[in-house]
Design an enzyme around this catalytic site. Structure first.
Site, PDB file in Angstrom:
ATOM      1  N   ARG A 129      50.723  21.107  29.970  1.00  0.00           N
ATOM      2  CA  ARG A 129      50.550  22.462  29.451  1.00  0.00           C
ATOM      3  C   ARG A 129      51.726  23.360  29.819  1.00  0.00           C
ATOM      4  O   ARG A 129      52.062  24.279  29.089  1.00  0.00           O
ATOM      5  CB  ARG A 129      49.212  23.042  29.924  1.00  0.00           C
ATOM      6  CG  ARG A 129      48.070  22.429  29.139  1.00  0.00           C
ATOM      7  CD  ARG A 129      46.709  22.968  29.504  1.00  0.00           C
ATOM      8  NE  ARG A 129      45.715  22.471  28.542  1.00  0.00           N
ATOM      9  CZ  ARG A 129      44.400  22.631  28.668  1.00  0.00           C
ATOM     10  NH1 ARG A 129      43.909  23.274  29.717  1.00  0.00           N
ATOM     11  NH2 ARG A 129      43.574  22.155  27.754  1.00  0.00           N
ATOM     12  N   TYR A 161      47.529  24.135  19.894  1.00  0.00           N
ATOM     13  CA  TYR A 161      47.408  22.792  20.486  1.00  0.00           C
ATOM     14  C   TYR A 161      47.475  22.818  22.015  1.00  0.00           C
ATOM     15  O   TYR A 161      47.722  23.865  22.589  1.00  0.00           O
ATOM     16  CB  TYR A 161      48.370  21.797  19.854  1.00  0.00           C
ATOM     17  CG  TYR A 161      49.867  22.007  19.938  1.00  0.00           C
ATOM     18  CD1 TYR A 161      50.467  22.930  20.764  1.00  0.00           C
ATOM     19  CD2 TYR A 161      50.697  21.213  19.138  1.00  0.00           C
ATOM     20  CE1 TYR A 161      51.840  23.062  20.811  1.00  0.00           C
ATOM     21  CE2 TYR A 161      52.078  21.340  19.179  1.00  0.00           C
ATOM     22  CZ  TYR A 161      52.641  22.267  20.021  1.00  0.00           C
ATOM     23  OH  TYR A 161      53.985  22.397  20.066  1.00  0.00           O
ATOM     24  N   GLU A 162      47.188  21.680  22.601  1.00  0.00           N
ATOM     25  CA  GLU A 162      47.065  21.594  24.079  1.00  0.00           C
ATOM     26  C   GLU A 162      46.082  22.631  24.617  1.00  0.00           C
ATOM     27  O   GLU A 162      46.284  23.198  25.687  1.00  0.00           O
ATOM     28  CB  GLU A 162      48.429  21.781  24.758  1.00  0.00           C
ATOM     29  CG  GLU A 162      49.309  20.555  24.762  1.00  0.00           C
ATOM     30  CD  GLU A 162      48.765  19.425  25.638  1.00  0.00           C
ATOM     31  OE1 GLU A 162      48.102  19.697  26.641  1.00  0.00           O
ATOM     32  OE2 GLU A 162      49.010  18.266  25.276  1.00  0.00           O
ATOM     33  N   GLY A 163      45.022  22.866  23.866  1.00  0.00           N
ATOM     34  CA  GLY A 163      44.044  23.887  24.259  1.00  0.00           C
ATOM     35  C   GLY A 163      44.430  25.239  23.699  1.00  0.00           C
ATOM     36  O   GLY A 163      45.471  25.781  24.062  1.00  0.00           O
ATOM     37  N   GLN A 171      42.406  28.194  27.175  1.00  0.00           N
ATOM     38  CA  GLN A 171      43.173  28.521  28.391  1.00  0.00           C
ATOM     39  C   GLN A 171      42.489  29.650  29.152  1.00  0.00           C
ATOM     40  O   GLN A 171      42.428  29.639  30.384  1.00  0.00           O
ATOM     41  CB  GLN A 171      44.604  28.970  28.030  1.00  0.00           C
ATOM     42  CG  GLN A 171      45.401  27.994  27.189  1.00  0.00           C
ATOM     43  CD  GLN A 171      45.587  26.645  27.838  1.00  0.00           C
ATOM     44  OE1 GLN A 171      45.672  26.537  29.048  1.00  0.00           O
ATOM     45  NE2 GLN A 171      45.617  25.605  27.019  1.00  0.00           N
TER      46      GLN A 171
END
Lengths: 606, 606
Positions: A296, A443-445, A450
């Site tokens: 992240r 993306y990536e959360g 987050q």
């Protein structure tokens, strides 16, 4: 066509002057090689590669995009050659363990490299970037044989890797994963299912692609506790280090996306593909999340990169384009009009970009030191050290990823805005930065994820506010020392106030959430953004402190640079930081304002 | 594929309940025909046309775009047929004078129509939209012969029009215009020059295109006082109402843009093209700006439209997509997970979209009443009335255009965000809304220009703060009346506070600018955004007041609708309005923070 110039002056300022990386590296077991000379040589060489090789491919790659023919993906012209140079330079193994063919340099150097590559050409940088994710997973959870077979060619960059998590019905909620893995007599598994949004799922850059896949064993419990992790190579290794038989995994289609068109986003079909279990059965999600924080931080770079790139191009344009006269009188009387850089509102936009790019970079460099310690913990098998730095990083990561990718978008938009109508035209490249950057908060959360990770998990559940107390104590101690310098005093006072407020807000949510469980979700976004603004303020004060000190010593040819640092810090505190207060107000408003409306009352058509 | 549903319930709420348009129309000379039944029938028919004809062309139009072959532009498939239906329905002349073939209905009805068309298919709506600009210019400044020749076929929609202002070297700064107009013996002119960013510059929808062009006469003074306005038809009229000879004006190329791909954005070459002067020589800019306020309200629609459309699609998705469980416990226990509409952060995004769409629509409907009065002034030749309403509109217009197009972008982004990674994929249409909307803060005067127009011209120069005093007096008087209702009291109190603060901020800038001329430019953006948030708050209180009253009366089948209005007003006051305070803080920060850094110190590469 605009080009990228690596901000080496700013990078070296952070490295050598703000964060004292030379001392930091000297303290690391793996830092022996990372002498100041070596570090500088590597950064300079990386800058050259990014400026000369990657940057010129940025716009053409967007125009051409990727192609899928007969199940094989072709990347845009020039990408293969650039990747060949990348492999020859040994860049993929920069921070990888020497035991598997890497150079064994500190993890932070990998991040500095990634920032330059990602700014020059984000879509290109995703191919090696995804590989790093696969390498990290193999390094931590693979057995010795797996490491020898897969990790070595991945580290050399001869092979690439992917992370196959998302399925059509689920992204965040991985408990819904359906892909099945059937055990075979030889100890391998047969994987069947469909994965989507797989970055670098197929391409023509490497001779093999190693997919790290989440799937369910036949007897797996439902939900997140029944997911295991598998290696599924595109070509099965022949046992001699080369590639053998083609595996039953293939790219079914390429997504047509808003941006990052040069990055292949694949639907991957697993049709009884041969796979190998990594790590313990049913603990795939935990294994997957081990390196989530570093991954992240990698995505947080996509907040800083576009701000930097868009700023560079907007600044160049603002110096050239002439329109109207400055309100305080003609600045260039011999010209038909003044350059737009003389207009206050254009400066507001440029300085916002600059403050985000440099403030964000400082946040990355700050976190990168922690990442070095955590990786050292892994290397030394020191679980306490890993846990300690994982906690520190775990608190900062959602702030960096969530906040910086949101601000990166703002910066990219402002860059377009500086260009006026010309910003909307493809050839200038400004709109491409906006399109490419737009993925970063998804993306990536997503930012929402987050925010929940920060407030719900890291702050409330895991530390009952302790993470905020620890970090604000650090901030307050630092700020207090700057109170005597009249240039820094207003910033320091503001930060002291915010340190207290951050704890108070946390406490109020902690208490409120006992009675009202929706409060965490309702406050999370504002809490994340608030945390980001305060964290960036801390990093601006750290930069301003060094700049003030250097100016006091005098006689430096970089005087202009330090003055610009102080001016940008002042801009940040005066013009951007006030936003923290609107987030503070919103986050404490009653959850009712979000939750009271029934879904069927959200719209009335007639 | 997502579709557009016209928000008729909300439109009728504003028309009949909030702003009492029936009484307003009854008071207008041209309002006789606009009885409630007729208005409702027209809105319903327009909604049908937008939903059934325009909306299905929105995504295909983006995919296909416009084509230029041998100097002729082809619009996407289906556009010609849709435009034919538009002409047959008499839509172009809805608010145009009956004397030239229009229906003579109030100007506001044209705006209601434009909002629906622009939401269903913004790029399509630009073709007739640009024509309206040309029609307005001809109506106000053309002579009788010009009106007969050009205005009639334009009103029928048989011909289309454009506005040719921008040139490669200048957009905002029209004093730099270089296109030349040479007088000919027959009283016509020959125009030579290049115009760019000409929307609808060429297309295949109409048999002729009438360009309204800014150019310089040979003896013209330099700068803005030497620009004249010309009619340059694509085909010269034959004098019998039909088209004759092809004129020397042609589309040189189509711009490749981020969005609005179905709208032809042309470089137009004038190669000794025949033109005819409109209005007095050298007063072209003033003529052009006469209808600037209405044109800019037209662009403000592009703030509301994308918010509405993106909200409709995001809401539908949020009701269907299932992920995780609500923090306060399972909402749909029989399902694999809860629909994401149950998550507080998703609701935050949806409600932000809703508050922007409905708050923005209320701002448009509020301004549309003023536009009716101004147009009536023109029709009646009543200069005082024109001046009075032009002042009122002139104050609101930059707020509407600047603020709403900025918030429209935020709303479009949030809609993408609700879709998660799927929002980035073209087929869902969410990213198209973002791309299409991105132009709105750039054309018809960037946000920075709107901000300077508002603060520099309308507030300080023209009225020395009077415009703010007048508007806030209206707000405060209204708010004071709501103090007795406990549901409205908190909103009313907040608005009273803001009314005072808005004046105080204005006064401080007024005084500060005497010593520091950069202050106006430095404060303008924050002043604009602050003004927007307060204006929208006023319009939310007006809606909440009606909703509260209707709920008190009871027995209404629309109870859910009114409750939703109150809830959305509460959301706006609690969660969005606090942003006004961060703008208030930033706008008063010293100009030094923007102006102190020398252009050459804005970046240091090494």
């Amino acid at each position: 066509m605009p080009v990228y110039k690596a901000p080496l002056r700013d990078m070296k300022f952070l490295l050598n002057e703000v964060f004292d990386y030379p001392a930091h590296y000297a303290s690391l077991a793996c830092g022996e090689q990372a002498t100041p000379d070596i570090v500088e040589a590597i950064l300079n060489e990386c800058a050259r590669f990014c400026e000369e090789v990657l940057s010129p491919l940025y716009q053409p790659g967007d125009r051409e995009g990727c192609r899928l023919d007969n199940g094989e993906v072709t990347t845009p012209r020039g990408f293969r050659d650039a990747y060949r140079q990348y492999v020859q330079g040994g860049w993929q193994g920069l921070s990888a363990p020497e035991a598997y063919g890497g150079q064994g340099l500190p993890a932070s150097m990998g991040l500095f490299k990634q920032e330059m590559m990602g700014t020059a050409n984000w879509p290109f940088s995703m191919y090696p970037g995804l590989s790093l994710g696969a390498m990290n997973t193999l390094y931590l959870h693979g057995d010795d044989a797996q490491k020898q077979i897969y990790l070595v060619p991945l580290t050399e960059g001869r092979w690439a890797g992917t992370m196959c998590l998302t399925e059509p019905q689920c992204g965040t909620d991985l408990g819904q994963v359906k892909t099945r893995a059937e055990p075979q007599a030889d100890g391998s598994y047969r994987l069947t299912g469909t994965k989507m949004f797989i970055s670098s799922g197929d391409h023509d850059l490497t001779e093999n692609i190693i997919h790290i896949v989440l799937a369910r064993l036949p007897d797996a419990p439902k939900g997140t506790k029944g997911i295991s992790l598998f290696i599924v190579p595109k070509y099965l290794p022949d046992g001699q280090g080369a590639v053998g038989e083609r595996n039953a995994v293939s790219c079914g289609s390429l997504e047509e996306k808003m941006g990052i068109k040069a990055s292949a986003t694949c639907v991957m079909n697993f049709d009884g593909a041969t796979g190998f279990l990594i790590g313990p059965p049913n603990q795939g999600l935990e294994c997957m999340f081990t390196f989530m924080n570093t991954a992240r931080i990698g995505t947080a770079i996509q907040g800083v990169g576009p701000a930097e790139l868009s700023y560079q191009w907007a600044l160049a344009y603002a110096r050239e384009r002439r329109s109207m006269r400055a309100l305080s009188g003609k600045k260039e009387p011999d010209q038909v009009a003044d350059a737009i850089i003389h207009h206050a509102d254009v400066r507001r936009m440029l300085l916002t970009q600059k403050a985000i790019a440099e403030g964000g970079r400082a946040m990355l460099y700050y976190a990168a030191r922690l990442a070095d310690h955590m990786v050292e913990g892994h290397t030394q098998g020191d679980a306490d050290k890993v846990a300690k730095y994982d906690d520190k990083l775990g608190f900062l990561t959602p702030i960096l990823k969530g906040f910086l990718t949101e601000l990166g978008q703002e910066a990219a938009h402002l860059g377009m805005q500086v260009f006026g109508g010309h910003g909307y035209i493809r050839e200038h490249g400004m709109e491409q930065i906006v399109r490419d950057t737009r993925i970063a908060t998804l993306y990536e959360g997503t930012t929402g994820i987050q925010a929940l990770d920060l407030l719900g998990r890291k702050v409330l559940l895991m530390t009952r506010g302790g993470a905020v107390r620890e970090f604000t104590l650090k901030i307050a101690n630092f700020a207090r020392k700057q109170l005597t310098d009249p240039r820094l005093r207003p910033f320091a006072l503001e930060l002291l106030k915010l340190s207290g407020q951050w704890n108070l807000l946390t406490l109020r949510i902690l208490l409120g959430a006992r009675k009202d469980r929706d409060l965490v979700g309702a406050a999370a976004h504002d809490f994340l953004m608030y945390s980001g603004y305060v964290t960036m303020a801390y990093l601006w004060l750290r930069q301003a402190t060094v700049a003030a000190d250097r100016l006091d010593r005098g006689g430096d040819e970089s005087e202009g640079f330090y003055r610009a640092k102080l001016a940008t810090a002042e801009f940040y505190f005066e013009r951007l930081l006030p936003r923290a207060q609107s987030h503070a107000t919103s986050m404490l408003s009653p959850t009712r304002t979000l939750m009271q409306l029934a879904p069927e009352h959200m719209a009335f058509t007639d």
